[in-house]
Design an enzyme around this catalytic site. Sequence first.
Site, PDB file in Angstrom:
ATOM      1  CG  HIS A   1      -0.431  61.062  32.771  1.00 16.71           C
ATOM      2  ND1 HIS A   1      -0.456  62.307  33.339  1.00 16.71           N
ATOM      3  CD2 HIS A   1      -1.463  61.007  31.896  1.00 16.71           C
ATOM      4  CE1 HIS A   1      -1.455  62.993  32.798  1.00 16.71           C
ATOM      5  NE2 HIS A   1      -2.076  62.225  31.915  1.00 16.71           N
TER       6      HIS A   1
ATOM      7  CD  GLU B   1      -8.064  67.608  29.459  1.00 20.17           C
ATOM      8  OE1 GLU B   1      -7.710  66.689  30.184  1.00 20.17           O
ATOM      9  OE2 GLU B   1      -7.360  68.067  28.541  1.00 20.17           O
TER      10      GLU B   1
ATOM     11  CG  ASP C   1      -6.000  67.113  33.513  1.00 19.96           C
ATOM     12  OD1 ASP C   1      -5.264  67.196  34.504  1.00 19.96           O
ATOM     13  OD2 ASP C   1      -5.609  66.681  32.412  1.00 19.96           O
TER      14      ASP C   1
ATOM     15  CB  CYS D   1     -11.577  59.950  27.169  1.00 16.68           C
ATOM     16  SG  CYS D   1     -11.034  61.649  27.151  1.00 16.68           S
TER      17      CYS D   1
END
Length: 766
Positions: free
Chosen positions: A370, A611, A635, A682
Amino acid sequence: MLNVLRKIVQEVSAAPDLESVLDLTVRRIQRAMHTQVCSIYLLDTISQRYVLMATQGLNPESVGVVSLSPTEGVVGLVGQRAEPINLEDASVHPSYIYLQSTGEERYHAFLGVPIIHQGEVLGVLVVQQFERRRFDEAEEAFLITVSAQLAGVIAHAEATGSIQPVGNHAGTGTGAGIPEDRQFSGVAGAPGVAVGQVFVASLPADLEGVPDKPARNIEAELDRFNTALEAVRGEVREVSRMLAQRLRSDEQALFDVYIRMLEDNALAGQVAERIQAGNWAQGALREVVDDHVRQFSSMDDPYLRERATDIRDLGRRILSHLQESTSSGEVEYPDSTILVADDLSPTMLGLVPEDKLVGLVSVSGSGNSHAAILARSMGIPTVMGVVDLPFTRLEGRDVIIDGYTGRIYVNPSDDLKNAFREILREEQMIAAGLETLRDLPAQTTDGYRMPLWVNTGLVSDVERSLERGAEGIGLYRTEIPFMTRDFFPSEQEQLKIYRRQLEAFAPRPVTMRTLDIGGDKSLPYFPIEEENPFLGWRGIRVTLDHPEIFLVQVRAMLRAAQGFNNLRIMLPMVTSMNEVEEACAQIDRAVQELQEEGLDVERPPIGIMVEVPAAVYLTRRFARKVDFISVGSNDLTQYLLAVDRNNPRVAGLYAPYHPAVLKVLHFIAQEARKEHKSVSICGEMAADPGGALLLMAMGYDVLSMNSNNLPKVKSAIRGTSLAQANALLQRVMRMDDADAIHHYLRTSLKSMGLGNLTRPVLPGRD
Ligand code: PEP
Ligand code: MG
């Protein structure tokens, strides 16, 4: 044997340099296997010969002198075949050559195993004995195991420059034993290049991560150290006093040992000496604690070995006091700061003022961590997973980072700096050209309109996104504002944060994802300790277990959207239908509560993220239940390929263009469309111009990406026809290999005249 092995591993990891590692290893092996000889030969990278680097049993004078080519001797043969050779009598083997100066003619039995790191032979480990006999299987297995351990240590030592690669006696350059233009490889984190100076970020009380820095004022450093020392002495006395009733006198004596360790003729005196030699107090403390820990760890006596833990504990205590006194002072960052951290976390990104931060480097993590995702959104070139980087020795050094290829160059030459500065200039020109696209639609040359939305999380994202012409927010990572606080934000606080996003974008849609913590996103005040965090308590699993947190968040979102009506709520990490039903019921409850409180709120569109592989096959059923589907390809890729998105060791296997990933992405789009539900993406794949064209051809209705890449993606769409994108997709879907697909995309973009959207030609790799 297992105990001996453990001890060797322990000692090897505590040894200060490679020479000690090799000496220690041959001594221990010789003793454990009761052989007359144990030797290590390492491959000299320049002469390509195996040089005798350590021995127990052969003539010590021949160390560093005797060497063999890969075609010479049984040692050469072990290296060449990259497999063990076990001989009853080596002297009768056809490859045997007699090395006079070693005195090895007396030995017959021979067992040699290769030392291999990541498929490369680094050297050969050999044991020899007088008698004629074959070493048994257990002995062979033991030697192979030690050799595998040794390989990692040798490779690391060579990579970090803590030793020169064998035979490489080139000049040591300008600092810390790191030669000029020294390259380190990690993985690409955020694109772009940067030239600047290192500032090492250290975690609170993380002694291992403390960098060396020059002491600016030696007297002041000594004062700070003495004050910290006094505080720790006080703490130890206090604990001792509190436990006085509950401990036996011999146990109580342990505290006296602690106090003595802190005395001037022990730890304190040595730290003071190192400060006087020029290191700052924290660095001097780390050096001294390291030395003591190393000495204690290598002791045979288990009681004394345990003292290593005590020293480390005292070191951390002193460090935390030193850090308290430092944090009150103003930190001076270089004008072009490259922030280097052992484990870069999202919160560290705010450490350096934005106008000074030009690059980021993390020793651990990968391009899908992240921290890297946020760095991309901020447009800061980033390299992740540089596992061999000696980061504690880099403070203030000049470095170049290449966020395209994942390389960093320490102590770069002027020529290299100039070459990278030229690339920087070109990039700035391309970016300026892309700015003109802001108000133009993302429309293909044959008139197909592709909505481009953004992913947000940071406060600064909103402005940046609007500047770049974003048409909506496809993913607002709500956990980011949660991470920068000391406790869960209240409903009112959340309302304010969310309203800023909704208001700035109104009437454009804003997709707010409910709290997605776990995995690599932890909250300081809500720690989740798990062995497999990415397979554990993550995303919706946490929030459904904590309806009080979920409800407060949803209420804040609904209240924030009053008057704008542009809110969409999205659920992360969904695996099963019951999770969606439960979450929808909670959202309905929040709507009802607020309506009963007299507020004018409505149920917003609700969507789920695909995901988890299980969700892929339920896409159609989910689509019947919710209003939209959004794919989290970051993911999804990690779970499909079974590759931890954070682990640099397997970063090379994390392949967004893997044929299986592409098939799944295509399938999801088709399934959602069967139910006439909007399907968006996304994950980071939408931010790559090549990836965006494929996703458009697959039928995705919205592409959501970091705002930084939006102009590039828009430019790719405006430079292509949908027919061309369809042809690209058809071709790619027939290909079997992720690298080949990636390469094909790059060359196709170039041939379409979109070469400026792929990464530039870089020195060192292209
Ligand atoms: C994803 O997984 O693709 C995604 C968008 O969510 P995150 O990266 O925040 O896990
Ligand atoms: Mg995700």
